[in-house]
Design a protein around this motif. Structure first.
Motif, PDB file in Angstrom:
ATOM      1  N   ALA A 193       0.831  -1.199   0.000  1.00 53.18           N
ATOM      2  CA  ALA A 193       0.000   0.000   0.000  1.00 53.18           C
ATOM      3  C   ALA A 193       0.870   1.255   0.000  1.00 53.18           C
ATOM      4  O   ALA A 193       0.571   2.239  -0.696  1.00 53.18           O
ATOM      5  CB  ALA A 193      -0.928  -0.005   1.212  1.00 53.18           C
ATOM      6  N   GLY A 194       1.968   1.215   0.763  1.00 48.52           N
ATOM      7  CA  GLY A 194       2.885   2.350   0.790  1.00 48.52           C
ATOM      8  C   GLY A 194       3.518   2.610  -0.557  1.00 48.52           C
ATOM      9  O   GLY A 194       3.740   3.773  -0.947  1.00 48.52           O
ATOM     10  N   ALA A 195       3.794   1.542  -1.290  1.00 51.79           N
ATOM     11  CA  ALA A 195       4.393   1.707  -2.616  1.00 51.79           C
ATOM     12  C   ALA A 195       3.441   2.375  -3.595  1.00 51.79           C
ATOM     13  O   ALA A 195       3.877   2.951  -4.607  1.00 51.79           O
ATOM     14  CB  ALA A 195       4.824   0.347  -3.163  1.00 51.79           C
ATOM     15  N   PHE A 196       2.137   2.318  -3.309  1.00 58.00           N
ATOM     16  CA  PHE A 196       1.135   2.970  -4.165  1.00 58.00           C
ATOM     17  C   PHE A 196       0.587   4.225  -3.498  1.00 58.00           C
ATOM     18  O   PHE A 196      -0.595   4.551  -3.622  1.00 58.00           O
ATOM     19  CB  PHE A 196      -0.015   2.005  -4.476  1.00 58.00           C
ATOM     20  CG  PHE A 196       0.359   0.887  -5.408  1.00 58.00           C
ATOM     21  CD1 PHE A 196       0.332   1.076  -6.779  1.00 58.00           C
ATOM     22  CD2 PHE A 196       0.769  -0.344  -4.912  1.00 58.00           C
ATOM     23  CE1 PHE A 196       0.681   0.054  -7.642  1.00 58.00           C
ATOM     24  CE2 PHE A 196       1.119  -1.380  -5.775  1.00 58.00           C
ATOM     25  CZ  PHE A 196       1.080  -1.181  -7.142  1.00 58.00           C
ATOM     26  N   GLY A 197       1.460   4.910  -2.778  1.00 62.25           N
ATOM     27  CA  GLY A 197       1.067   6.182  -2.174  1.00 62.25           C
ATOM     28  C   GLY A 197       0.207   6.046  -0.946  1.00 62.25           C
ATOM     29  O   GLY A 197      -0.570   6.952  -0.623  1.00 62.25           O
TER      30      GLY A 197
END
Length: 464
Positions: A193-197
């Motif tokens: 989720a962090g990798a997608f903002g």
């Protein structure tokens, strides 16, 4: 000259032409055997790949949601009651939908049903993060869980049919993959989720990619299963036609075969005996169902409450999370080793009792002094959690044939999952009522004792 020419032409041409035909005739069976061996090797490799990919997808539907549940509740307006319901939905869905797996397998074949199940998992995972209401989210979660439910029941059957000589090893392999998928989904969803903002929907939906990868191998395996079934049906039809011809000849000579001889000639006496078995009336089936349900209940208690137990003992949230991770990670290598060893034994009672002893020791330690040796308690409980691959191996070995294994797997898992639902709920109720863990852990010790006894009877060298 006229007489010599036909002789000269016929001799060499006939001789040279006959030899290659004879050589081709001799080579044909060898080539057929070689092609058959290559095809069998390819199919077994395909089956291994399909099993591992299916197992990797049996738990991310559940374990990927927990790390982002707070964000999902806020976005969907989900109440605390509904969020609590999500923890019990998997077990109920596995029990209800799993009971339909035998009927579906008889109609479409085990491979075809698992293929459809993987497609349902991929669809449910891909769409559910992007809906805007709680009912639709629950419906799509139920679709994915339904796909998992039929795969839960039928994977032991596929192992029995595709790898009859390596039941323990293959059960261990896909049990290891199952634990790996569960652990990875719990650990990686937030970083995804962090990798997608920081978008929780993307982190949750990313697991649909893994499910989609599992669909093509099962589609190919389903085609192979239909081809084998058609070949077997043709062989049986030819065999039956030959038997009828022989029976008519016997009538003409005054010799009529007995019904038992007719069944033996057809080769379906074992199948008839198998269809007469009532699984629900078998003590072995009930022992397996009890063992399955009690070990599932223990696993849900560990998943749901062990971190809280350690935190209430004064350990930090980070340490409690690491201790829980130990119980999960241990299952990756131990599942493979345990099932491989169990598959080589005719009697698995000793292993079931040993795992029960590990569980009793772990729970006793947590009851007496949770902060004194938390890593030891986590290791003991992690080993006890490996009862899951053991019971899957038992299910595959207790059935006499593939058809019986289907019914036995459906019965043991459906009844077992229903039995597993009250345990974690009662533990939570006792914890809320007493304000401590002595009462709840005393209940869990009683359940572990019953699990050990059920495992002893389920592990005996008996078949259904």
């Amino acid at each position: 000259m006229v007489c010599d020419e036909p002789a000269g032409r016929d001799g060499p041409v006939a001789g040279d032409g006959a030899r290659p035909k004879d050589d081709a005739a001799l080579r044909s069976p060898v080539k057929q055997r070689r092609d058959h061996a290559r095809s069998a090797t390819w199919t077994r490799r395909l089956a291994v790949t399909a099993l591992v990919l299916a197992a990797l997808n049996l738990r991310p539907v559940v374990t990927s949601l927990g790390p982002v549940l707070e964000e999902a509740r806020a976005a969907l307006g989900m109440s605390g009651t509904i969020a609590g319901l999500l923890t019990s939905v998997p077990a109920v869905c596995f029990a209800l939908v799993g009971s339909a797996a035998p009927r579906l397998a008889r109609r479409f074949g085990p491979d075809g049903v698992v293929f459809a199940g993987m497609a349902a998992v991929a669809l449910g995972l891909a769409v559910r993060p992007f809906v805007g209401t709680t009912p639709v989210f629950l419906t799509l979660s139920g679709l994915a869980l339904a796909g998992i439910a039929v795969a839960n029941v039928l994977l032991p059957v596929v192992v029995k049919q595709r790898f009859p000589d390596k039941v323990g090893m293959m059960t261990g392999l896909y049990s290891m993959a199952l634990n790996l998928g569960a652990s990875a989904a719990a650990a990686v969803t937030v970083p995804l989720a962090g990798a997608f903002g920081g978008d929780w929907r993307a982190g949750l939906g990313a697991w649909a990619v893994l499910a989609a990868v599992a669909v093509p191998p099962w589609a190919a395996l389903a085609r192979d299963g239909r081809r084998q079934a058609a070949h077997q049906a043709g062989h049986q039809a030819a065999h039956q036609a030959g038997h009828q011809a022989g029976h008519q000849a016997g009538q003409r000579t005054g010799r009529e075969a007995t019904p038992g001889a007719e069944r033996a000639a057809r080769g379906d006496a074992p199948a008839e005996a198998g269809t007469a078995v009532r699984v629900a009336r078998s003590p072995v089936a009930w022992a397996l169902a009890l063992f399955f349900g009690l070990q599932s209940s223990s696993a849900y208690v560990i998943i749901g409450w062990l971190p809280q137990i350690f935190r209430d003992a004064g350990l930090s949230a980070e340490t409690a999370g690491l201790l829980f991770a130990v119980t999960s990670v241990l299952g990756v290598p131990l599942s493979f080793l345990l099932a491989a060893v169990a598959g080589r034994l005719r009697n698995q009672s000793g292993i079931a009792v040993l795992l029960g002893a590990f569980g009793l020791a772990g729970y006793a330690g947590v009851w007496a002094a949770p902060a004194a040796a938390p890593w030891l308690w986590a290791v003991l409980l992690g080993v006890a959690n490996c009862a899951f691959p053991l019971v899957l191996t038992m299910i595959a070995m207790r059935g006499r044939d593939g058809a019986t294994v289907i019914r036995l797997s459906a019965f043991a898992q459906s009844v077992g999952y229903l039995l597993s639902v009250p345990g974690p709920i009662l533990v939570g109720a006792l914890y809320q009522h007493t304000g401590g863990w002595h009462g709840p852990l005393a209940l869990v010790v009683c359940l572990m004792t019953a699990q050990t006894a059920a495992g002893y009877f389920a592990g005996r060298d008996r078949q259904v």
